[in-house]
Each structure stands twice: as structure tokens, then as C-alpha cells.
Design a protein around this motif. Sequence first.
Motif, PDB file in Angstrom:
ATOM      1  N   ASN A  91       0.844  -1.188   0.000  1.00 46.86           N
ATOM      2  CA  ASN A  91       0.000   0.000   0.000  1.00 46.86           C
ATOM      3  C   ASN A  91       0.882   1.241   0.000  1.00 46.86           C
ATOM      4  O   ASN A  91       1.954   1.260   0.620  1.00 46.86           O
ATOM      5  CB  ASN A  91      -0.907  -0.003   1.228  1.00 46.86           C
ATOM      6  N   PHE A  92       0.403   2.281  -0.682  1.00 45.20           N
ATOM      7  CA  PHE A  92       1.198   3.494  -0.826  1.00 45.20           C
ATOM      8  C   PHE A  92       0.303   4.716  -0.682  1.00 45.20           C
ATOM      9  O   PHE A  92      -0.774   4.786  -1.282  1.00 45.20           O
ATOM     10  CB  PHE A  92       1.886   3.527  -2.199  1.00 45.20           C
ATOM     11  N   LEU A  93       0.792   5.639   0.105  1.00 46.18           N
ATOM     12  CA  LEU A  93       0.151   6.933   0.237  1.00 46.18           C
ATOM     13  C   LEU A  93       0.836   7.875  -0.746  1.00 46.18           C
ATOM     14  O   LEU A  93       2.058   8.027  -0.719  1.00 46.18           O
ATOM     15  CB  LEU A  93       0.342   7.423   1.670  1.00 46.18           C
ATOM     16  N   VAL A  94       0.070   8.460  -1.653  1.00 40.67           N
ATOM     17  CA  VAL A  94       0.639   9.297  -2.704  1.00 40.67           C
ATOM     18  C   VAL A  94       0.117  10.715  -2.558  1.00 40.67           C
ATOM     19  O   VAL A  94      -1.091  10.949  -2.557  1.00 40.67           O
ATOM     20  CB  VAL A  94       0.281   8.767  -4.106  1.00 40.67           C
ATOM     21  N   PHE A  95       1.050  11.658  -2.411  1.00 40.23           N
ATOM     22  CA  PHE A  95       0.710  13.074  -2.425  1.00 40.23           C
ATOM     23  C   PHE A  95       1.119  13.628  -3.780  1.00 40.23           C
ATOM     24  O   PHE A  95       2.279  13.554  -4.158  1.00 40.23           O
ATOM     25  CB  PHE A  95       1.451  13.829  -1.317  1.00 40.23           C
ATOM     26  N   GLU A  96       0.163  14.163  -4.496  1.00 42.57           N
ATOM     27  CA  GLU A  96       0.445  14.794  -5.776  1.00 42.57           C
ATOM     28  C   GLU A  96       0.425  16.299  -5.564  1.00 42.57           C
ATOM     29  O   GLU A  96      -0.587  16.864  -5.134  1.00 42.57           O
ATOM     30  CB  GLU A  96      -0.603  14.391  -6.813  1.00 42.57           C
ATOM     31  N   GLU A  97       1.550  16.938  -5.840  1.00 42.49           N
ATOM     32  CA  GLU A  97       1.705  18.360  -5.551  1.00 42.49           C
ATOM     33  C   GLU A  97       1.861  19.129  -6.856  1.00 42.49           C
ATOM     34  O   GLU A  97       2.722  18.818  -7.676  1.00 42.49           O
ATOM     35  CB  GLU A  97       2.932  18.573  -4.656  1.00 42.49           C
TER      36      GLU A  97
ATOM     37  N   TYR B 224       9.185  12.017  -6.981  1.00 40.60           N
ATOM     38  CA  TYR B 224       9.207  12.039  -8.447  1.00 40.60           C
ATOM     39  C   TYR B 224       8.789  13.426  -8.922  1.00 40.60           C
ATOM     40  O   TYR B 224       7.879  14.041  -8.356  1.00 40.60           O
ATOM     41  CB  TYR B 224       8.230  11.014  -9.030  1.00 40.60           C
ATOM     42  N   SER B 225       9.434  13.907  -9.973  1.00 41.87           N
ATOM     43  CA  SER B 225       8.976  15.119 -10.657  1.00 41.87           C
ATOM     44  C   SER B 225       8.378  14.695 -11.985  1.00 41.87           C
ATOM     45  O   SER B 225       8.842  13.739 -12.615  1.00 41.87           O
ATOM     46  CB  SER B 225      10.140  16.082 -10.890  1.00 41.87           C
ATOM     47  N   THR B 226       7.321  15.384 -12.417  1.00 42.05           N
ATOM     48  CA  THR B 226       6.707  15.051 -13.691  1.00 42.05           C
ATOM     49  C   THR B 226       7.013  16.147 -14.710  1.00 42.05           C
ATOM     50  O   THR B 226       7.477  17.234 -14.359  1.00 42.05           O
ATOM     51  CB  THR B 226       5.178  14.898 -13.565  1.00 42.05           C
ATOM     52  N   ASP B 227       6.703  15.851 -15.946  1.00 38.92           N
ATOM     53  CA  ASP B 227       6.927  16.810 -17.022  1.00 38.92           C
ATOM     54  C   ASP B 227       5.752  17.759 -17.195  1.00 38.92           C
ATOM     55  O   ASP B 227       5.708  18.521 -18.168  1.00 38.92           O
ATOM     56  CB  ASP B 227       7.213  16.063 -18.329  1.00 38.92           C
ATOM     57  N   VAL B 228       4.802  17.717 -16.257  1.00 34.28           N
ATOM     58  CA  VAL B 228       3.667  18.644 -16.297  1.00 34.28           C
ATOM     59  C   VAL B 228       3.636  19.493 -15.029  1.00 34.28           C
ATOM     60  O   VAL B 228       2.584  19.861 -14.522  1.00 34.28           O
ATOM     61  CB  VAL B 228       2.326  17.888 -16.485  1.00 34.28           C
ATOM     62  N   SER B 229       4.818  19.788 -14.483  1.00 32.36           N
ATOM     63  CA  SER B 229       4.960  20.725 -13.370  1.00 32.36           C
ATOM     64  C   SER B 229       4.246  20.251 -12.112  1.00 32.36           C
ATOM     65  O   SER B 229       3.573  21.017 -11.430  1.00 32.36           O
ATOM     66  CB  SER B 229       4.436  22.110 -13.771  1.00 32.36           C
ATOM     67  N   SER B 230       4.423  18.975 -11.793  1.00 36.62           N
ATOM     68  CA  SER B 230       3.890  18.446 -10.541  1.00 36.62           C
ATOM     69  C   SER B 230       4.898  17.469  -9.946  1.00 36.62           C
ATOM     70  O   SER B 230       5.907  17.127 -10.587  1.00 36.62           O
ATOM     71  CB  SER B 230       2.536  17.760 -10.755  1.00 36.62           C
ATOM     72  N   PHE B 231       4.609  17.031  -8.730  1.00 40.05           N
ATOM     73  CA  PHE B 231       5.497  16.117  -8.018  1.00 40.05           C
ATOM     74  C   PHE B 231       4.658  15.033  -7.354  1.00 40.05           C
ATOM     75  O   PHE B 231       3.542  15.283  -6.900  1.00 40.05           O
ATOM     76  CB  PHE B 231       6.303  16.869  -6.950  1.00 40.05           C
TER      77      PHE B 231
ATOM     78  N   ARG C  24      15.627   5.747 -13.503  1.00 42.39           N
ATOM     79  CA  ARG C  24      15.024   7.000 -13.052  1.00 42.39           C
ATOM     80  C   ARG C  24      13.882   7.488 -13.925  1.00 42.39           C
ATOM     81  O   ARG C  24      12.975   8.168 -13.433  1.00 42.39           O
ATOM     82  CB  ARG C  24      16.087   8.095 -12.960  1.00 42.39           C
ATOM     83  N   TYR C  25      13.911   7.197 -15.219  1.00 42.36           N
ATOM     84  CA  TYR C  25      12.840   7.691 -16.085  1.00 42.36           C
ATOM     85  C   TYR C  25      11.579   6.859 -15.859  1.00 42.36           C
ATOM     86  O   TYR C  25      11.619   5.621 -15.814  1.00 42.36           O
ATOM     87  CB  TYR C  25      13.241   7.614 -17.551  1.00 42.36           C
ATOM     88  N   CYS C  26      10.433   7.532 -15.724  1.00 45.23           N
ATOM     89  CA  CYS C  26       9.185   6.838 -15.409  1.00 45.23           C
ATOM     90  C   CYS C  26       8.054   7.312 -16.312  1.00 45.23           C
ATOM     91  O   CYS C  26       8.001   8.480 -16.709  1.00 45.23           O
ATOM     92  CB  CYS C  26       8.773   7.093 -13.954  1.00 45.23           C
ATOM     93  N   GLU C  27       7.161   6.389 -16.618  1.00 44.09           N
ATOM     94  CA  GLU C  27       5.911   6.723 -17.289  1.00 44.09           C
ATOM     95  C   GLU C  27       4.765   6.091 -16.519  1.00 44.09           C
ATOM     96  O   GLU C  27       4.807   4.893 -16.205  1.00 44.09           O
ATOM     97  CB  GLU C  27       5.925   6.236 -18.744  1.00 44.09           C
ATOM     98  N   TRP C  28       3.761   6.904 -16.209  1.00 45.79           N
ATOM     99  CA  TRP C  28       2.578   6.440 -15.503  1.00 45.79           C
ATOM    100  C   TRP C  28       1.394   6.517 -16.459  1.00 45.79           C
ATOM    101  O   TRP C  28       1.041   7.600 -16.940  1.00 45.79           O
ATOM    102  CB  TRP C  28       2.289   7.308 -14.282  1.00 45.79           C
ATOM    103  N   THR C  29       0.784   5.381 -16.738  1.00 46.73           N
ATOM    104  CA  THR C  29      -0.406   5.358 -17.586  1.00 46.73           C
ATOM    105  C   THR C  29      -1.620   5.151 -16.691  1.00 46.73           C
ATOM    106  O   THR C  29      -1.726   4.131 -15.995  1.00 46.73           O
ATOM    107  CB  THR C  29      -0.328   4.244 -18.631  1.00 46.73           C
TER     108      THR C  29
ATOM    109  N   GLY D 189       7.933  11.421 -16.304  1.00 42.72           N
ATOM    110  CA  GLY D 189       8.725  12.152 -15.322  1.00 42.72           C
ATOM    111  C   GLY D 189       9.939  11.372 -14.870  1.00 42.72           C
ATOM    112  O   GLY D 189      10.351  10.396 -15.511  1.00 42.72           O
ATOM    113  N   TRP D 190      10.474  11.789 -13.723  1.00 41.78           N
ATOM    114  CA  TRP D 190      11.756  11.263 -13.258  1.00 41.78           C
ATOM    115  C   TRP D 190      11.737  11.018 -11.757  1.00 41.78           C
ATOM    116  O   TRP D 190      11.196  11.821 -11.002  1.00 41.78           O
ATOM    117  CB  TRP D 190      12.880  12.256 -13.584  1.00 41.78           C
ATOM    118  N   PHE D 191      12.342   9.924 -11.355  1.00 42.70           N
ATOM    119  CA  PHE D 191      12.610   9.681  -9.941  1.00 42.70           C
ATOM    120  C   PHE D 191      13.669  10.661  -9.467  1.00 42.70           C
ATOM    121  O   PHE D 191      14.646  10.929 -10.170  1.00 42.70           O
ATOM    122  CB  PHE D 191      13.112   8.245  -9.774  1.00 42.70           C
TER     123      PHE D 191
END
Length: 256
Positions: free
Chosen positions: A32-38, A71-78, A147-152, A244-246
Amino acid sequence: MKATGIFVCVFLFMGIVSLQTQAQEAPAMPENFLVFEEFVQPADLKQFSEVQQEGIELWKKFAFDFPVFAYSTDVSSFYWVVPFENFSALDKMFAKMGELSTKMKEEGYDADSKFRDLSTTRETIIHWEKDLSYHPEGDVMQTRDNRYCEWTFFYLKSGHQKEMAEAVKKYIEFSKSIDEEWSWDLYSVSMGYDSPCWVVMDRAESPLAMRKLEASLQENHTEKLSELWGNIQPHLRKMEVVTGWFQPDWSLNFEQ
């Protein structure tokens, strides 16, 4: 991720689901994972990064001992991802966060003030679907090497989870029969927004490495991949991909 305040609304989740988890035996590794999207406005990224770096240095100084994957994403979020075994473990985390917040304020770092107007957040609890993930080499955890990640994000039609699971299992059967080193993790959203939602996470050394793998799969298995995708499509409302990237330097207590 702010040192105080950001965890508060998770208690809303805990009151609902803790009774379901108390009697369950903890798994060998957290599922289980708690995910904060900022979310940060592009114009504020520089200031956000500076303020966040200050906070990270204090986390490390005061030895906050829970794992955090950043993780940082390519759409200005974390994404800030915290694995946990059960909700009793979250109780301990909140207690330590309170202690950490006090120490940071004594150092002159008030997170609520520092992050004011810089970001907004939303929270999700996700569950790692072990039987629908595929790691032939056993490389389950995040490392500095991928480090490179893609989330679908697959937003499912209501009630289609069983059929979707069967379609994913066909991908696993296919993957076992080919030579390409293809792997992924699949997570289901336990509590969050726009459910039912499943998230498939792919990792690679770089975007180029990911594209080379995709090109090889398409070149050698186009017909079969089209058939497999045809099994997925009837169960989807919509789909989106985030890249995004780890960020290992902003992460804590992970095996490298």
C-alpha cells in the motif's frame, strides 16, 4: 511535500478503512502506498525547489526514518510516495511528522509559511497489484538506475475490474514468451478521485531506452500487441500518460 499540514486529510481515509486492515497480517513487503500529488505553477518552480531543498536538508538532519520516494513530472507536478504496511504504521508516521515539524520550526523553518501560494495538493491511496505486475528479473523497487518513469492512468468503466484483470494477465502470458526485457507495476486506486482507476508504471534508464523497447516490441510483435490492446479497450472510459523522473536526492530511506 510540506513538513506539516499535508498529511492531515489522510485521517479521513483512515477512519473508513482501518477496521478492514486491523485483522490482516502485514505482507512481507508493503503493498500500500500513500501518494501526495503536488501541483506547482511553472513560474514558481524555481522558488518551490529552493524551499523544498531546505526542507529536505532538515528531514535528513533530523533523520526522518520513513521511506519517501520523490518524483517530478513533465507537467509541473510532483509525486511523494510513502509505502506502508497497514494503517497502524501510518499512526507512527504521523507521530514522527509531528516531532519533525516541531524541530524544523525551532530551526526557523515553518512549512505552512514557506509553501504559501507555491503549491496545491491532492492525496491518493493505491495498492500494488502483485499478480498483475510483471518483473521477470525481480527488479521490483525503484533505484537510481531506472530513473525515467511513465505512468499510464487507466480509468475503468464501473464494474469492469475483473475483465480488465483478465486482459492484463494475457499481457503477462505474452511477456513470458518473448525475449524483450519488459516489466511494469500495476496499482489500483483504493481511495482517491475518478475511480475505478488503475495506474501502470514503467521505468527505464532514459526516454530513449523506453522508446527503443517500444520500437522493438512493435517491430517483432505488432499483430499480437494489437490483439492484446483490443482486449483492454472495451473496459476503458479514458486514459492518460504522465512522464517524469525519480528524484533520489529528494527521496529518503530507499534501497539503492
